[in-house]
Design an enzyme around this catalytic site. Structure first.
Site, short mmCIF file in Angstrom:
data_model
loop_
_atom_site.label_atom_id
_atom_site.label_comp_id
_atom_site.label_asym_id
_atom_site.label_seq_id
_atom_site.Cartn_x
_atom_site.Cartn_y
_atom_site.Cartn_z
N ASP A 55 47.95 -32.48 -35.89
CA ASP A 55 47.25 -31.97 -37.08
C ASP A 55 45.92 -32.67 -37.32
OD1 ASP A 55 49.61 -30.64 -37.35
OD2 ASP A 55 50.04 -31.35 -39.39
N HIS A 67 49.41 -36.49 -35.19
CA HIS A 67 48.04 -36.26 -35.68
C HIS A 67 47.01 -36.67 -34.64
CE1 HIS A 67 50.36 -36.23 -39.42
NE2 HIS A 67 49.36 -35.55 -39.96
ZN LIG Z 1 47.01 -32.34 -42.33
#
Ligand SMILES: [Zn+2]
Length: 318
Positions: free
Chosen positions: A132, A278
């Protein structure tokens, strides 16, 4: 003395003759038809068949090299088109407009451990890595390099305003065969009106499509917030809202370790699972450090890596 002069004179004449013949061959012996792209060599009889054959061979070789390059280019273009087509394949109808944390796979009874333990008939264990908040300078390309080295395809939930800043990174992500999901335009947590929510989704989707040709049908809400208007809009637009079943907790950046990330992920890993990681939103060096080990460990545990669209393709329900 006279003999030497005679010899020099003869030698000059020989050189002049050779040059004249070469000039004839180069200037008149060959005519190249420039009227078509495919250069056609029109042979003219010079009586020097051997030289002609040599030139013909090198011309033919040059044409062949040109044709091979064009062929390779056409194949690469087709492969890219095929990749985009695959990434653009509609998600199965049972997942459209739904929120998914993991996927129950075809041919698998998740509740029956006996079936799972019987190796001979066990279906493959599939897992999807998701990243992400990118694209993010320094971070995304390092993640891509690790994935390439490990021959793993993943899914990147991109933030529109980041895509706008770093378009080459999202292009590279698609070119390397990864799937793209929508993670809103501005990555904020407040409540959105229906039109503001739609704008967050549409603006990101349009930019990703413009840059990569990919139309994504996957949405992940920032911070996993399900009730601020974004998910409602995504459901309405028939996105699959993709949450996760495996939390690496790498969002605790600076307060976790490489080993903790690996351990968190392995503890929760399941077939049909979706792993939260992430590649953006700040310094992700812990994720980058942990990633090779995480992939190796999951491979050791028998997992095959798939993108989220591939996982949905193999899924019956959620
Ligand atoms: Zn996010």
């Amino acid at each position: 003395m006279a003999n030497r002069h005679l010899f020099a004179w003869q030698r000059s004449l020989s050189i002049a003759l050779v040059l004249a013949v070469l000039g004839f061959v180069a200037g008149f012996g060959w005519r190249v038809d420039h009227s078509t792209n495919q250069k056609t060599v029109l042979p003219v009889s010079t009586g020097m068949q051997q030289d002609k054959a040599g030139l013909e061979t090198s011309k033919a070789k040059a044409i062949k090299v040109q044709q091979d390059a064009a062929h390779q280019k056409a194949i690469a273009k087709l492969a890219q088109e095929e990749k985009v087509k695959r990434l653009n394949a509609a998600i199965p109808v049972q997942f459209q407009g739904k929120t998914i944390r993991e996927v129950k796979l075809k041919g698998k009874d998740n509740s029956n451990t006996q079936v799972r333990q019987t190796k001979a008939i066990a279906p493959p264990k599939l897992i999807a890595l998701t990243f992400d908040d990118g694209p993010w300078p320094q971070m995304t390309s390092k993640v891509l390099d690790i994935l390439k080295k490990q021959n793993v395809k993943a899914t990147f939930f991109v933030v529109g305003k980041q895509v706008e800043k770093h378009p080459h990174l999202v292009k590279q992500t698609v070119a390397e065969g990864h799937a793209i999901g929508n993670h809103s335009w501005s990555h904020q947590y407040h409540h959105y009106s229906p039109s503001a929510a739609a704008h967050e989704l549409d603006k990101t989707a349009a930019l990703v499509h413009k840059l990569t040709g990919v139309k994504t049908s996957l949405f992940r809400p920032p911070a996993g917030i399900l009730n601020n208007g974004l998910v409602a809009s995504a459901h309405q637009k028939k996105y699959a809202v993709v949450m996760w079943s495996v939390d690496s907790k790498d969002w605790r950046s600076g307060r976790t370790t490489k080993q903790a990330l690996v351990d968190n992920s392995l503890k929760e890993a399941n077939s049909g699972g979706i792993v939260l990681l992430h590649d953006g939103g700040g310094d992700r060096s812990e994720t980058i450090e942990a990633l090779p080990q995480l992939i190796t460990q999951l491979k050791k545990h028998g997992y095959t890596f798939v993108t989220v669209p591939e996982l949905l393709e193999k899924g019956v329900s959620f």
